[in-house]
Design an enzyme around this catalytic site. Structure first.
Site, mmCIF file in Angstrom:
data_model
loop_
_atom_site.group_PDB
_atom_site.id
_atom_site.type_symbol
_atom_site.label_atom_id
_atom_site.label_comp_id
_atom_site.label_asym_id
_atom_site.label_seq_id
_atom_site.Cartn_x
_atom_site.Cartn_y
_atom_site.Cartn_z
ATOM 1 C CB THR A 191 -0.745 0.057 1.297
ATOM 2 O OG1 THR A 191 -1.343 -1.049 1.478
ATOM 3 C CG2 THR A 191 -1.840 1.283 1.400
ATOM 4 N NE ARG A 219 -7.789 -8.313 2.920
ATOM 5 C CZ ARG A 219 -6.862 -7.489 2.971
ATOM 6 N NH1 ARG A 219 -6.770 -6.448 2.031
ATOM 7 N NH2 ARG A 219 -5.986 -7.255 4.025
ATOM 8 C CB VAL A 220 -12.272 -4.351 2.776
ATOM 9 C CG1 VAL A 220 -12.105 -2.817 3.085
ATOM 10 C CG2 VAL A 220 -13.404 -4.276 1.543
ATOM 11 C CG ASP A 222 -4.699 -1.460 6.588
ATOM 12 O OD1 ASP A 222 -4.489 -2.354 5.596
ATOM 13 O OD2 ASP A 222 -3.834 -0.392 6.720
ATOM 14 C CB THR A 242 2.188 0.157 4.704
ATOM 15 O OG1 THR A 242 2.099 -0.861 3.351
ATOM 16 C CG2 THR A 242 3.386 0.229 5.255
ATOM 17 N N GLY A 245 -3.195 -5.722 6.552
ATOM 18 C CA GLY A 245 -4.487 -4.774 6.995
ATOM 19 C C GLY A 245 -5.347 -5.641 8.382
HETATM 20 N N1 GLY Z 1 -2.579 -2.793 3.870
HETATM 21 C C1 GLY Z 1 -3.163 -3.266 2.615
HETATM 22 C C2 GLY Z 1 -4.404 -4.313 2.781
HETATM 23 O O1 GLY Z 1 -3.828 -5.040 3.690
HETATM 24 O O2 GLY Z 1 -5.263 -4.564 2.217
#
Ligand code: GLY
Length: 332
Positions: A191, A219-220, A222, A242, A245
């Site tokens: 990220t 899936r989402v 952070d 980063t 997440g």
């Molecule tokens: N840090 C990015 C994610 O886990 O989607």
């Protein structure tokens, strides 16, 4: 060196370095002021971002120097990586989910406390810019999936195939084994989270990603979650995260860092404290990476990661510098 000892020494070194640099900076400015009778230089025109995203960070820094405000500059900066086809973790060219769909997540925060986010968006490259549109053009903070995509078209965004030849090839290769490890390679550029401080002393932030490669559909992580992947409070400072997440979300890491700074910690101390919250409770620490960057109103910055290998880009006084972060676990 034992892990505990290593942490202690890096922590002290990091804090000492941070305080030292700031103190020297102040003294020098004061001496110069005495000589030239000019007013003290206010901190400003600083951009920091996660990983070695040099061009993106420089773009933001130059935008600040050219008079753009913190929000405009941060969007300009992260857009560079969203459009970089070689980056497999952000924007166009990002790795797809297990079903072969590239879905993007992003959020932005403005100095006035406003925020916008989009999650699981297909066919749109500049999702940070889209998150800004959600913030400015809707009564909402977050739009998801098809709703976000349809909204993008009403705002003039163009439909694009986010899968590149290279990401299609890599996906076909992955399909052979379909091995899924929810682990972020610590060498991988993940990220992009970016924070900007403009010449008026205002802070803005943006965070944008394609998330975990071959994630479950829907899936989402952070990155688009206000407080987790990004948080800005213009009275205090900002932070971005980063890495894996799921672990950052469990601690609402970026919000935590800003609150720790509000209570007196330096950005460096606050980033370390946030990583250590995860260290206290997470299992299999050596299997994943998390990292944070932060900036405060005085223009002091900090960064810290769980594993060795994370770096922050910092644009200051017209110079873009890669800064290796202090970390908790040394790679064996
Ligand atoms: N840090 C990015 C994610 O886990 O989607």
């Amino acid at each position: 060196m034992k892990r505990r000892t290593f942490l202690k020494s890096t922590t002290q070194a990091g804090v000492a370095a941070g305080i030292g640099v700031f103190a020297i900076g102040c003294n020098e400015t004061q001496k110069n002021d005495e000589k030239t009778k000019k007013p003290m230089v206010k901190p400003g025109e600083i951009a920091i971002c996660t990983w070695g995203f040099s061009k993106a960070n420089e773009t933001a820094g130059l935008a600040l120097q050219n008079g753009k405000n913190a929000l405009d500059a941060v969007i300009d900066g992260v857009s560079v990586e969203e459009e970089n086809l070689k980056n497999t973790t952000v924007g166009k060219g990002g790795a797809p989910d297990r079903e072969g769909r590239v879905t993007l997540d992003a959020c932005v925060m403005a100095p006035n406390g406003n925020a916008g986010a989009v999650v699981c968006v297909e066919n749109i490259t500049n999702v940070a810019r889209l998150a800004r549109k959600v913030m400015e053009e809707t009564p909402h903070v977050m739009l998801a999936g098809e709703g976000a995509e349809q909204f993008a078209y009403t705002q003039g965004f163009k439909k694009e195939n986010l899968m590149t030849e290279a990401s299609q090839e890599a996906y076909q290769e992955w399909l052979k084994e379909k091995e899924y490890k929810p682990i972020i390679n610590i060498e991988n550029h993940d990220t992009i989270g970016m924070l900007t401080l403009d010449k008026n002393g205002d802070i803005a932030g943006a965070c944008t990603t394609s998330g975990l490669a071959y994630k479950m559909m829907g899936r989402v992580g952070d990155s688009p979650i206000i407080g987790s992947g990004l948080y800005v409070d213009n009275e205090v400072g900002g932070a971005a995260g980063t890495g894996l997440g799921e672990e950052i979300m469990k601690k609402v890491g970026s919000f935590l860092i800003v609150e720790l700074m509000r209570n007196g910690m330096s950005p460096q101390q606050a980033c370390e404290a946030a990583v250590m919250r995860t260290v206290k409770t997470a299992k299999n620490l050596s299997d994943f990476q998390i990292a944070y960057i932060a900036i405060n109103k005085a223009g002091e910055t900090g960064s810290f990661s769980l594993q060795q290998g994370f770096a922050m880009m910092e644009y200051r006084n017209g110079t873009n510098t890669r800064k290796e972060a202090a970390f908790h676990l040394k790679t064996e």
